[in-house]
Design a protein around this motif. Structure first.
Motif, mmCIF file in Angstrom:
data_model
loop_
_atom_site.group_PDB
_atom_site.id
_atom_site.type_symbol
_atom_site.label_atom_id
_atom_site.label_comp_id
_atom_site.label_asym_id
_atom_site.label_seq_id
_atom_site.Cartn_x
_atom_site.Cartn_y
_atom_site.Cartn_z
ATOM 1 N N ARG B 173 44.799 54.430 35.154
ATOM 2 C CA ARG B 173 46.225 54.129 35.043
ATOM 3 C C ARG B 173 46.698 53.461 36.315
ATOM 4 O O ARG B 173 46.274 53.842 37.407
ATOM 5 N N LEU B 174 47.575 52.496 36.139
ATOM 6 C CA LEU B 174 48.270 51.916 37.287
ATOM 7 C C LEU B 174 49.658 52.529 37.308
ATOM 8 O O LEU B 174 50.500 52.189 36.477
ATOM 9 N N ILE B 175 49.871 53.436 38.229
ATOM 10 C CA ILE B 175 51.142 54.158 38.272
ATOM 11 C C ILE B 175 51.959 53.651 39.444
ATOM 12 O O ILE B 175 51.549 53.768 40.592
ATOM 13 N N PRO B 176 53.108 53.043 39.158
ATOM 14 C CA PRO B 176 53.912 52.491 40.252
ATOM 15 C C PRO B 176 54.485 53.601 41.125
ATOM 16 O O PRO B 176 54.768 54.695 40.639
ATOM 17 N N HIS B 177 54.646 53.319 42.396
ATOM 18 C CA HIS B 177 55.241 54.306 43.291
ATOM 19 C C HIS B 177 56.680 54.579 42.894
ATOM 20 O O HIS B 177 57.191 55.666 43.078
ATOM 21 N N GLU B 178 57.336 53.559 42.351
ATOM 22 C CA GLU B 178 58.722 53.705 41.905
ATOM 23 C C GLU B 178 58.740 53.706 40.384
ATOM 24 O O GLU B 178 58.058 52.915 39.751
ATOM 25 N N ARG B 179 59.605 54.565 39.821
ATOM 26 C CA ARG B 179 59.634 54.666 38.360
ATOM 27 C C ARG B 179 60.618 53.687 37.735
ATOM 28 O O ARG B 179 61.231 53.963 36.719
ATOM 29 N N ASP B 180 60.799 52.552 38.340
ATOM 30 C CA ASP B 180 61.762 51.588 37.805
ATOM 31 C C ASP B 180 61.075 50.436 37.088
ATOM 32 O O ASP B 180 61.702 49.487 36.672
ATOM 33 N N ARG B 181 59.749 50.491 36.957
ATOM 34 C CA ARG B 181 59.039 49.335 36.383
ATOM 35 C C ARG B 181 58.006 49.791 35.361
ATOM 36 O O ARG B 181 57.835 50.985 35.125
ATOM 37 N N GLN B 246 61.502 21.779 50.489
ATOM 38 C CA GLN B 246 62.715 22.103 51.236
ATOM 39 C C GLN B 246 63.580 22.982 50.363
ATOM 40 O O GLN B 246 63.961 22.599 49.264
ATOM 41 N N THR B 247 63.869 24.163 50.833
ATOM 42 C CA THR B 247 64.672 25.050 50.008
ATOM 43 C C THR B 247 65.807 25.638 50.822
ATOM 44 O O THR B 247 65.749 25.704 52.037
ATOM 45 N N SER B 248 66.790 26.061 50.106
ATOM 46 C CA SER B 248 67.955 26.637 50.772
ATOM 47 C C SER B 248 67.622 28.057 51.228
ATOM 48 O O SER B 248 66.822 28.758 50.628
ATOM 49 N N ASN B 249 68.237 28.462 52.286
ATOM 50 C CA ASN B 249 67.950 29.786 52.828
ATOM 51 C C ASN B 249 69.212 30.623 52.828
ATOM 52 O O ASN B 249 69.351 31.558 53.593
ATOM 53 N N GLU B 250 70.123 30.290 51.954
ATOM 54 C CA GLU B 250 71.434 30.907 52.072
ATOM 55 C C GLU B 250 71.640 32.075 51.119
ATOM 56 O O GLU B 250 72.745 32.566 50.975
ATOM 57 N N TRP B 251 70.577 32.526 50.473
ATOM 58 C CA TRP B 251 70.768 33.588 49.488
ATOM 59 C C TRP B 251 70.187 34.897 49.981
ATOM 60 O O TRP B 251 69.144 34.923 50.620
ATOM 61 N N GLN B 252 70.879 35.939 49.635
ATOM 62 C CA GLN B 252 70.479 37.261 50.093
ATOM 63 C C GLN B 252 70.326 38.172 48.888
ATOM 64 O O GLN B 252 71.179 38.178 47.998
ATOM 65 N N PHE B 253 69.235 38.919 48.863
ATOM 66 C CA PHE B 253 68.982 39.820 47.742
ATOM 67 C C PHE B 253 69.122 41.260 48.221
ATOM 68 O O PHE B 253 68.309 41.744 48.996
ATOM 69 N N ASP B 254 70.164 41.912 47.753
ATOM 70 C CA ASP B 254 70.413 43.277 48.222
ATOM 71 C C ASP B 254 69.684 44.323 47.388
ATOM 72 O O ASP B 254 69.531 45.458 47.802
ATOM 73 N N GLU B 255 69.286 43.953 46.193
ATOM 74 C CA GLU B 255 68.731 44.962 45.283
ATOM 75 C C GLU B 255 67.329 44.597 44.803
ATOM 76 O O GLU B 255 67.024 44.721 43.627
ATOM 77 N N VAL B 256 66.484 44.145 45.696
ATOM 78 C CA VAL B 256 65.109 43.863 45.285
ATOM 79 C C VAL B 256 64.339 45.180 45.259
ATOM 80 O O VAL B 256 64.344 45.919 46.228
ATOM 81 N N PRO B 257 63.699 45.505 44.135
ATOM 82 C CA PRO B 257 62.981 46.775 44.041
ATOM 83 C C PRO B 257 61.848 46.836 45.077
ATOM 84 O O PRO B 257 61.259 45.812 45.415
ATOM 85 N N THR B 258 61.572 48.026 45.535
ATOM 86 C CA THR B 258 60.548 48.225 46.558
ATOM 87 C C THR B 258 59.221 47.578 46.155
ATOM 88 O O THR B 258 58.787 47.720 45.020
ATOM 89 N N PRO B 328 61.652 45.901 33.205
ATOM 90 C CA PRO B 328 62.726 46.525 32.423
ATOM 91 C C PRO B 328 64.067 45.842 32.688
ATOM 92 O O PRO B 328 64.307 45.349 33.795
ATOM 93 N N LEU B 329 64.912 45.848 31.670
ATOM 94 C CA LEU B 329 66.215 45.190 31.800
ATOM 95 C C LEU B 329 67.026 45.769 32.959
ATOM 96 O O LEU B 329 67.704 45.049 33.681
#
Lengths: 214, 343
Positions: B173-181, B246-258, B328-329
């Motif tokens: 089994r591949l069991i994720p450390h976090e149960r969100d996936r 060349q990409t923009s660097n102006e975006w911030q992700f506050d809720e990226v799962p671990t 997951p949604l």
């Protein structure tokens, strides 16, 4: 285009030409835009006759894909789509001849034109009533379960017009399709970069994960 | 190694009740790894042993996928239905690593990997090729990725033996450390290390995707059909270096799962001729999702749906965010809500 050219095209599609004829016919095809369009149409017609064309099938974006791919870090771009295609088909013949007789139903997600379709209005009532996830094994295979959900109180779900529904569908399809393309292009070539980032993340746990460093 | 063949006729009556009850039995076993009461020394040793074995078998499978000469067919059960594929892999005497996966139903779709080049062929569109170490198809590319990356987000736990397509298999089994996936189960052939079956589960334990080999032939010699393909591949097209975008660097992700990090970032036109978007591909080694940020928020309607591949579009003040991926949604929703413009 002459009647004879149509006939040749048709024979080519059915692999009824000998090698010399095939080569001449291919040369024509590669040079002649009208013939190429006709070729595409014939295939579409054939697919339709075999019931392979799905509702809401996207437009043929293969030309756009090929153009995009030409700018991507790719090993080779098909110079002449058709010639390349037939050449590839020839290589693949040995594999195709493997003796596994299988003819079941349904479509796949390997190329960009094949992906899950959005079912609209044809869902079982239960699925609509409980928009939760439906496990894999339904007695009736479901398409994608579309639940337009409003994040904006001014636009509740019930007020969606047919036009908005159609727009939603094409929007969902466009993103689904693009994601498939991105998956094909993201391969595992950036593993090194990924590892580097993870190291960084570990060494600086407090920092929220932001977009990739430049 | 002597050649052998396993054949199986798949009868798909889709006995929903029976299969769901199997799925329902999974969560209890999976849950033991998360909310653990303080384990006794013996339990802890057993768990460590199971993990060591799980890692051993996983690595064995990774080698098998890259090194064995095999000819297989498999079926994939997804919410959209049942699909059948042929799967061939061989390392030729010249040292080329060649893999072909093709669909057996509906229009012809084939993907051919020739070392680090993958060509996609379809009877309904123009073929094209991309530089990639893995072929994008029903077999997750995570299985080919670096073990360390995967290990960062998942435990691999050996959970015992099983019988799959009439072969002795090791279940891991591949069991994720976090149960969100999603969680994954793999069945690996004990003799060859070949992948025999794979299940993907929701965090709740329901099955969302199943892959099952229906025939397998492994041989010591390189496969003849793959060598023919190799001889027709030509001069080996030249490779171009990866272009730095060349990409923009102006975006911030506050809720990226671990455990998820950006694998690739670039500007794209959605589906080639759609709106211009900043695209990010995130992965935890197994799961992947795309983030699209579109500056002109009027071009995107808020929408979400839940499936094996989930998707959500949200409209923020001056931009719209869309998340698509086999996650997951709830995860997609959280990520979408947490995108901000850098101050």
């Amino acid at each position: 285009m002459t009647e004879r050219q149509y006939e040749t095209l048709s024979a080519l599609m059915d692999s009824e030409l000998d090698t010399a004829q095939e080569r001449a016919s291919l040369d024509n095809l590669v040079r002649d835009d009208a013939l190429r369009q006709k070729w595409h149409n014939y295939h579409l017609i054939r697919a339709a006759m075999r019931n392979e064309v799905k509702q809401d099938m996207p437009l043929d974006i293969s030309a756009a894909v090929a153009a995009q791919v030409a700018n991507e870090p790719i090993p080779f771009a098909p110079k002449h789509g058709l010639a390349r295609k037939l050449a590839l088909k020839k290589w693949l013949k040995p594999a195709a001849n493997m003796a596994i007789a299988a003819s079941v139903a349904l479509v796949t997600v390997l190329g960009v034109t094949q992906y899950q379709r959005i079912d609209d209005g044809s869902l079982p009532e239960q699925a609509v009533a409980s928009p939760g996830f439906q496990p894999t094994l339904q007695t009736v295979p479901l398409g994608v379960i579309g639940n337009p959900v409003s994040y904006n109180a001014a636009q509740p779900q019930t007020s969606l017009t047919a036009q908005q529904q159609a727009r939603l569908q094409s929007q969902v399809q466009a993103f689904m399709l693009d994601h498939q393309l991105q998956l094909q292009w993201s391969g595992a070539l950036n593993e090194a970069a990924l590892k580097e980032q993870q190291k960084q993340e570990e060494s600086d746990v407090k920092e929220p994960n932001t977009s990739s460093p430049q | 190694m002597k050649p052998y063949v396993v054949g199986l006729l798949v009868i798909c009556s889709l006995n929903v009740g029976a299969l769901q009850s199997v799925a329902a039995a999974e969560p209890s076993a999976l849950a033991t790894n998360t909310v653990e009461p303080v384990p006794t020394e013996q339990e802890s040793n057993e768990l460590q042993q199971a993990r060591a074995q799980g890692e051993h078998w996983f690595k064995r499978m990774q080698s098998a996928l890259q090194e064995l000469n095999y000819r297989a067919s498999f079926i994939a059960m997804q919410p959209s239905g049942l699909q059948a594929y042929r799967w061939v892999h061989s390392v030729t005497p010249a040292g080329n690593n060649i893999e072909v996966i093709e669909s057996l139903n509906g229009p012809h779709n084939q993907a051919v990997r020739f070392n680090n080049q993958v060509a996609y062929l379809s009877s309904t569109s123009t073929p094209y090729a991309v530089a990639s170490e893995t072929l994008s198809g029903p077999i997750p590319s995570g299985l080919y990725g670096s073990f360390e990356t995967l290990h960062h987000s998942y435990h691999m736990v050996a959970v015992g033996g099983d019988r799959v397509v009439d072969r002795a298999a090791q279940h891991i089994r591949l069991i994720p450390h976090e149960r969100d996936r999603y969680l994954y189960s793999l069945w690996v052939d004990r003799e060859t290390g070949m992948l025999l079956s794979m299940n993907t589960y929701l965090p709740s334990g329901d099955v969302v995707e199943q892959i099952l080999l229906t025939s397998l032939h492994v041989q010591a010699e390189s496969l003849e059909e793959v060598q023919q393909l190799e001889s027709q591949w030509g001069q080996g097209p030249s490779r171009q270096p990866m272009r730095q975008q060349q990409t923009s660097n102006e975006w911030q992700f506050d809720e990226v799962p671990t455990g998820f990090t950006v694998q690739r970032q670039q500007q794209v036109r959605v589906a080639m001729n759609g709106p211009l978007a900043e695209h990010f591909m995130f992965t935890d080694g197994m799961a992947k999702f795309s983030v699209y940020i579109i500056e002109n928020e009027n071009q995107v309607l808020p929408v979400q749906y839940e499936n094996l591949t989930s998707m959500v579009s949200v409209v923020h003040d001056s931009f719209a965010v869309t998340i698509v991926g086999k996650v997951p949604l709830s995860m997609a929703q959280a990520v979408a809500a947490g995108v901000r413009r850098q101050p």
